[in-house]
Enzyme design. Structure first.
Site, PDB file in Angstrom:
ATOM      1  N   LYS A   1    -105.561 -97.247 -34.390  1.00  0.00           N
ATOM      2  CA  LYS A   1    -104.808 -97.711 -35.570  1.00  0.00           C
ATOM      3  C   LYS A   1    -105.533 -98.890 -36.233  1.00  0.00           C
ATOM      4  O   LYS A   1    -105.632 -98.960 -37.456  1.00  0.00           O
ATOM      5  CB  LYS A   1    -103.381 -98.095 -35.182  1.00  0.00           C
ATOM      6  CG  LYS A   1    -102.532 -96.919 -34.728  1.00  0.00           C
ATOM      7  CD  LYS A   1    -102.413 -95.849 -35.793  1.00  0.00           C
ATOM      8  CE  LYS A   1    -101.660 -94.624 -35.330  1.00  0.00           C
ATOM      9  NZ  LYS A   1    -101.734 -93.488 -36.261  1.00  0.00           N
TER      10      LYS A   1
ATOM     11  N   SER B   1     -99.208 -98.996 -37.046  1.00  0.00           N
ATOM     12  CA  SER B   1     -98.220 -99.279 -36.009  1.00  0.00           C
ATOM     13  C   SER B   1     -98.133-100.764 -35.729  1.00  0.00           C
ATOM     14  O   SER B   1     -99.135-101.498 -35.838  1.00  0.00           O
ATOM     15  CB  SER B   1     -98.656 -98.548 -34.730  1.00  0.00           C
ATOM     16  OG  SER B   1     -97.901 -99.003 -33.623  1.00  0.00           O
TER      17      SER B   1
ATOM     18  N   ARG C   1     -93.125-102.580 -17.163  1.00  0.00           N
ATOM     19  CA  ARG C   1     -94.137-101.560 -17.453  1.00  0.00           C
ATOM     20  C   ARG C   1     -95.400-102.276 -17.938  1.00  0.00           C
ATOM     21  O   ARG C   1     -95.322-103.066 -18.887  1.00  0.00           O
ATOM     22  CB  ARG C   1     -93.609-100.615 -18.541  1.00  0.00           C
ATOM     23  CG  ARG C   1     -94.501 -99.445 -18.861  1.00  0.00           C
ATOM     24  CD  ARG C   1     -93.818 -98.451 -19.802  1.00  0.00           C
ATOM     25  NE  ARG C   1     -93.569 -98.979 -21.146  1.00  0.00           N
ATOM     26  CZ  ARG C   1     -93.063 -98.282 -22.148  1.00  0.00           C
ATOM     27  NH1 ARG C   1     -92.719 -97.000 -21.967  1.00  0.00           N
ATOM     28  NH2 ARG C   1     -92.871 -98.820 -23.329  1.00  0.00           N
TER      29      ARG C   1
ATOM     30  N   TYR D   1    -105.232 -95.969 -28.014  1.00  0.00           N
ATOM     31  CA  TYR D   1    -104.351 -95.543 -29.113  1.00  0.00           C
ATOM     32  C   TYR D   1    -104.239 -96.651 -30.156  1.00  0.00           C
ATOM     33  O   TYR D   1    -104.445 -96.437 -31.354  1.00  0.00           O
ATOM     34  CB  TYR D   1    -102.951 -95.172 -28.594  1.00  0.00           C
ATOM     35  CG  TYR D   1    -101.953 -95.068 -29.721  1.00  0.00           C
ATOM     36  CD1 TYR D   1    -101.992 -93.993 -30.600  1.00  0.00           C
ATOM     37  CD2 TYR D   1    -101.010 -96.076 -29.954  1.00  0.00           C
ATOM     38  CE1 TYR D   1    -101.101 -93.925 -31.677  1.00  0.00           C
ATOM     39  CE2 TYR D   1    -100.132 -96.012 -31.021  1.00  0.00           C
ATOM     40  CZ  TYR D   1    -100.178 -94.936 -31.876  1.00  0.00           C
ATOM     41  OH  TYR D   1     -99.314 -94.867 -32.945  1.00  0.00           O
TER      42      TYR D   1
HETATM   43  P1  NAD Z   1     -95.717 -86.575 -33.649  1.00  0.00           P
HETATM   44  O1  NAD Z   1     -96.600 -86.291 -32.499  1.00  0.00           O
HETATM   45  O2  NAD Z   1     -94.342 -86.041 -33.643  1.00  0.00           O
HETATM   46  O3  NAD Z   1     -96.423 -86.092 -35.010  1.00  0.00           O
HETATM   47  C1  NAD Z   1     -97.826 -86.046 -35.168  1.00  0.00           C
HETATM   48  C2  NAD Z   1     -98.160 -84.665 -35.704  1.00  0.00           C
HETATM   49  O4  NAD Z   1     -99.567 -84.574 -35.892  1.00  0.00           O
HETATM   50  C3  NAD Z   1     -97.778 -83.560 -34.731  1.00  0.00           C
HETATM   51  O5  NAD Z   1     -97.062 -82.555 -35.423  1.00  0.00           O
HETATM   52  C4  NAD Z   1     -99.115 -83.037 -34.214  1.00  0.00           C
HETATM   53  O6  NAD Z   1     -99.055 -81.656 -33.897  1.00  0.00           O
HETATM   54  C5  NAD Z   1    -100.016 -83.338 -35.399  1.00  0.00           C
HETATM   55  N1  NAD Z   1    -101.434 -83.508 -35.077  1.00  0.00           N
HETATM   56  C6  NAD Z   1    -101.993 -84.275 -34.118  1.00  0.00           C
HETATM   57  N2  NAD Z   1    -103.333 -84.182 -34.168  1.00  0.00           N
HETATM   58  C7  NAD Z   1    -103.625 -83.334 -35.188  1.00  0.00           C
HETATM   59  C8  NAD Z   1    -104.820 -82.839 -35.748  1.00  0.00           C
HETATM   60  N3  NAD Z   1    -106.024 -83.169 -35.243  1.00  0.00           N
HETATM   61  N4  NAD Z   1    -104.750 -81.995 -36.794  1.00  0.00           N
HETATM   62  C9  NAD Z   1    -103.553 -81.625 -37.312  1.00  0.00           C
HETATM   63  N5  NAD Z   1    -102.386 -82.061 -36.836  1.00  0.00           N
HETATM   64  C10 NAD Z   1    -102.414 -82.917 -35.781  1.00  0.00           C
HETATM   65  O7  NAD Z   1     -95.715 -88.161 -33.850  1.00  0.00           O
HETATM   66  P2  NAD Z   1     -94.861 -89.067 -34.825  1.00  0.00           P
HETATM   67  O8  NAD Z   1     -94.000 -89.936 -33.999  1.00  0.00           O
HETATM   68  O9  NAD Z   1     -94.274 -88.261 -35.911  1.00  0.00           O
HETATM   69  O10 NAD Z   1     -96.018 -89.991 -35.398  1.00  0.00           O
HETATM   70  C11 NAD Z   1     -96.638 -89.747 -36.645  1.00  0.00           C
HETATM   71  C12 NAD Z   1     -97.712 -90.798 -36.876  1.00  0.00           C
HETATM   72  O11 NAD Z   1     -97.089 -92.079 -36.846  1.00  0.00           O
HETATM   73  C13 NAD Z   1     -98.795 -90.834 -35.808  1.00  0.00           C
HETATM   74  O12 NAD Z   1    -100.023 -91.105 -36.441  1.00  0.00           O
HETATM   75  C14 NAD Z   1     -98.379 -91.970 -34.918  1.00  0.00           C
HETATM   76  O13 NAD Z   1     -99.470 -92.573 -34.284  1.00  0.00           O
HETATM   77  C15 NAD Z   1     -97.766 -92.919 -35.919  1.00  0.00           C
HETATM   78  N6  NAD Z   1     -96.797 -93.852 -35.327  1.00  0.00           N
HETATM   79  C16 NAD Z   1     -95.754 -93.367 -34.599  1.00  0.00           C
HETATM   80  C17 NAD Z   1     -94.846 -94.242 -34.014  1.00  0.00           C
HETATM   81  C18 NAD Z   1     -93.725 -93.737 -33.146  1.00  0.00           C
HETATM   82  O14 NAD Z   1     -93.213 -94.516 -32.358  1.00  0.00           O
HETATM   83  N7  NAD Z   1     -93.304 -92.498 -33.279  1.00  0.00           N
HETATM   84  C19 NAD Z   1     -94.996 -95.611 -34.215  1.00  0.00           C
HETATM   85  C20 NAD Z   1     -96.058 -96.076 -34.979  1.00  0.00           C
HETATM   86  C21 NAD Z   1     -96.957 -95.173 -35.540  1.00  0.00           C
HETATM   87  C1  WQD Z   2     -89.230 -99.689 -25.960  1.00  0.00           C
HETATM   88  C2  WQD Z   2     -88.641-100.598 -24.903  1.00  0.00           C
HETATM   89  C3  WQD Z   2     -89.776-100.529 -22.785  1.00  0.00           C
HETATM   90  C4  WQD Z   2     -88.741 -96.430 -21.796  1.00  0.00           C
HETATM   91  C5  WQD Z   2     -94.319 -97.625 -28.274  1.00  0.00           C
HETATM   92  C6  WQD Z   2     -95.791 -97.765 -28.540  1.00  0.00           C
HETATM   93  C7  WQD Z   2     -96.014 -98.290 -29.924  1.00  0.00           C
HETATM   94  C8  WQD Z   2     -95.275 -97.439 -30.947  1.00  0.00           C
HETATM   95  C9  WQD Z   2     -93.859 -97.225 -30.602  1.00  0.00           C
HETATM   96  C10 WQD Z   2     -96.780 -95.816 -31.794  1.00  0.00           C
HETATM   97  C11 WQD Z   2     -89.706-101.312 -24.089  1.00  0.00           C
HETATM   98  C12 WQD Z   2     -88.356-100.026 -22.666  1.00  0.00           C
HETATM   99  C13 WQD Z   2     -88.857 -97.637 -22.448  1.00  0.00           C
HETATM  100  C14 WQD Z   2     -87.994 -96.361 -20.578  1.00  0.00           C
HETATM  101  C15 WQD Z   2     -87.515 -98.696 -20.786  1.00  0.00           C
HETATM  102  N1  WQD Z   2     -95.847 -96.134 -31.048  1.00  0.00           N
HETATM  103  N2  WQD Z   2     -88.254 -98.762 -21.948  1.00  0.00           N
HETATM  104  N3  WQD Z   2     -87.406 -97.500 -20.139  1.00  0.00           N
HETATM  105  O1  WQD Z   2     -93.413 -99.550 -26.016  1.00  0.00           O
HETATM  106  O2  WQD Z   2     -92.129-100.690 -27.890  1.00  0.00           O
HETATM  107  O3  WQD Z   2     -93.716 -98.904 -28.397  1.00  0.00           O
HETATM  108  O4  WQD Z   2     -93.752 -96.749 -29.256  1.00  0.00           O
HETATM  109  O5  WQD Z   2     -97.447 -96.510 -32.501  1.00  0.00           O
HETATM  110  O6  WQD Z   2     -97.375 -98.288 -30.144  1.00  0.00           O
HETATM  111  O7  WQD Z   2     -96.336 -98.663 -27.595  1.00  0.00           O
HETATM  112  O8  WQD Z   2     -91.624 -98.293 -27.314  1.00  0.00           O
HETATM  113  O9  WQD Z   2     -89.793 -96.777 -26.735  1.00  0.00           O
HETATM  114  O10 WQD Z   2     -91.774 -96.944 -25.182  1.00  0.00           O
HETATM  115  O11 WQD Z   2     -90.194 -98.851 -25.347  1.00  0.00           O
HETATM  116  O12 WQD Z   2     -86.987 -99.694 -20.329  1.00  0.00           O
HETATM  117  O13 WQD Z   2     -87.897 -95.314 -19.962  1.00  0.00           O
HETATM  118  O14 WQD Z   2     -87.908 -99.810 -23.969  1.00  0.00           O
HETATM  119  O15 WQD Z   2     -90.123-101.303 -21.678  1.00  0.00           O
HETATM  120  O16 WQD Z   2     -89.239-102.592 -23.836  1.00  0.00           O
HETATM  121  P1  WQD Z   2     -92.745 -99.468 -27.307  1.00  0.00           P
HETATM  122  P2  WQD Z   2     -90.844 -97.612 -26.126  1.00  0.00           P
END
Ligand code: NAD
Ligand code: WQD
Length: 340
Positions: A156, A127, A296, A152
């Protein structure tokens, strides 16, 4: 015969889109998921799109024996994409042990099973959070990492390190660490998308839920940042583009790339919160009611990716126009049948 890929967390948001991209590319996908943050409906959605229901194994990847059984059954897999993990930043501050236990135990089990069954390639979901609040923008893969701002984020940073150490010790295993920026949108069909449980933490689902009337109004966190318009700036990447990058990363390893390689996955462009609201309104014709709220805690003012490394090495770049991404998010929000 099709090459087999194990996708942990494949029922989730990014995992389900990547399953579609993998099937489109001719791979045979095996999904492992404990459904803690998803439902099997997403896999039915996948089937509606591709015509193929991936094999699904209900398994908690922190359960070593259960994970072993799943890997044993599919020990001919050529790669693993490890999405399984918990991802709510705020919750991780409240429940750090739950996050370390879930995210790190599941990763270690997956790596152990790859070693045990000689599965050579892993793609790991990292991430942009590993960069913290960067001093210079855009961030490249060489930008120094800052101390993680949440448990969290720390999972990563640690996950990347664990994988690097393992690859160093196991030359037959290769890894690609993908640092996602802000994934948004849904499949253009509206059959799969992001379905957060409870009140969304992230901007995009908050916007679409406000648009459909599930939330009264959007709170915009802060309007006095030191950015062009005073609002936070992020790099919002279409989830289908992101999904394609996983296929490119796997192919790169299958074709012989060695070691542990890291890539930023973003568009290379920063967009402010207010620009997102305006873009959503013009993409959909739906007005978003909002108010300006305090900043936030933990939000960085601005971050966006330099994604040229992925383009150069993987031949991948994001190409979905933001207007299409916002339209797909809205189409998904309006499709009640596809959700729980
Ligand atoms: P998500 O929660 O939709 O998907 C994660 C999946 O993993 C879910 O289906 C959940 O049920 C499953 N899961 C969690 N723990 C588990 C376990 N112990 N065993 C088996 N399954 C398990 O999230 P996402 O947005 O699809 O994210 C996928 C990956 O990408 C995550 O590792 C997340 O940290 C990473 N990521 C997401 C974002 C984002 O903003 N969505 C950004 C950066 C990184
Ligand atoms: C985006 C922007 C908020 C909600 C997060 C995790 C990051 C990654 C992606 C997993 C920011 C603003 C949001 C709201 C708002 N996940 N906002 N009102 O914080 O960039 O990243 O998700 O790895 O680790 O931290 O994403 O979508 O929460 O926010 O104004 O109700 O929107 O302040 O500027 P963020 P976000």
């Amino acid at each position: 015969m099709a090459q087999k890929i194990i996708v942990t967390g494949g029922a989730g948001y990014i995992g389900s889109h990547t399953t579609v991209a993998l099937q489109d590319a001719g791979f045979d996908v095996i999904v492992l998921d404990n459904l803690i943050n998803s439902s099997e409906k997403s896999l039915h959605g996948v089937e509606k799109i591709t015509g193929i229901h991936p094999e699904f194994i209900h398994v908690d990847c922190t359960d070593r024996d259960a994970t072993r059984n799943a890997f044993k059954k599919h020990s001919d897999a050529v790669g693993v994409i490890h999405f399984a993990g918990l991802k709510a930043v705020g919750e991780s501050v409240e429940k750090p042990l739950m996050y370390y236990r879930n995210n790190l135990d599941s990763l270690i089990n997956v790596l152990e099973m790859m070693r045990e069954f000689n599965i050579p390639n892993i793609v790991f979901s990292s991430s942009a959070t590993v960069y913290g609040n960067p001093d210079i923008l855009p961030v490249t893969e060489e930008t120094p990492l800052k101390p993680a701002q949440s448990p969290y984020g720390q999972t990563k940073v640690m996950g990347e390190e664990i994988i690097r150490d393992m690859v160093r010790a196991t030359p037959t295993i290769n890894a690609t660490l993908l640092r996602y920026f802000n994934p948004i949108g849904a499949h253009p069909s509206g059959q799969i998308g992001e379905n957060p449980r409870g009140i969304p933490n992230n901007l995009m689902p908050y916007i679409t839920q406000t648009a459909i009337g599930m939330r009264e109004q959007l709170s915009i966190f802060g309007d006095d940042y030191d950015t062009d318009d005073g609002f936070c700036v992020r790099d919002y990447i279409d989830v289908n583009d992101l999904a394609r990058a996983h296929v490119a990363a796997l192919r790169h390893m299958i074709n012989g790339a060695h070691g542990a390689n890291v890539f930023n996955l973003g568009t290379g462009h920063g967009v402010s919160v207010m620009e997102m609201v305006n873009a959503f309104e013009s993409a959909t014709g739906v007005k978003i009611k909002y108010k300006i709220a305090p900043r936030r805690p933990g939000d960085v003012p601005a971050i966006w990716a330099d994604a040229t490394h992925a383009k150069r090495v993987l031949g991948w770049s994001a190409n979905t126009p933001l207007v299409d991404t916002l339209a797909s998010a809205w189409r998904w929000q309006q499709n009640p049948d596809a959700k729980d």
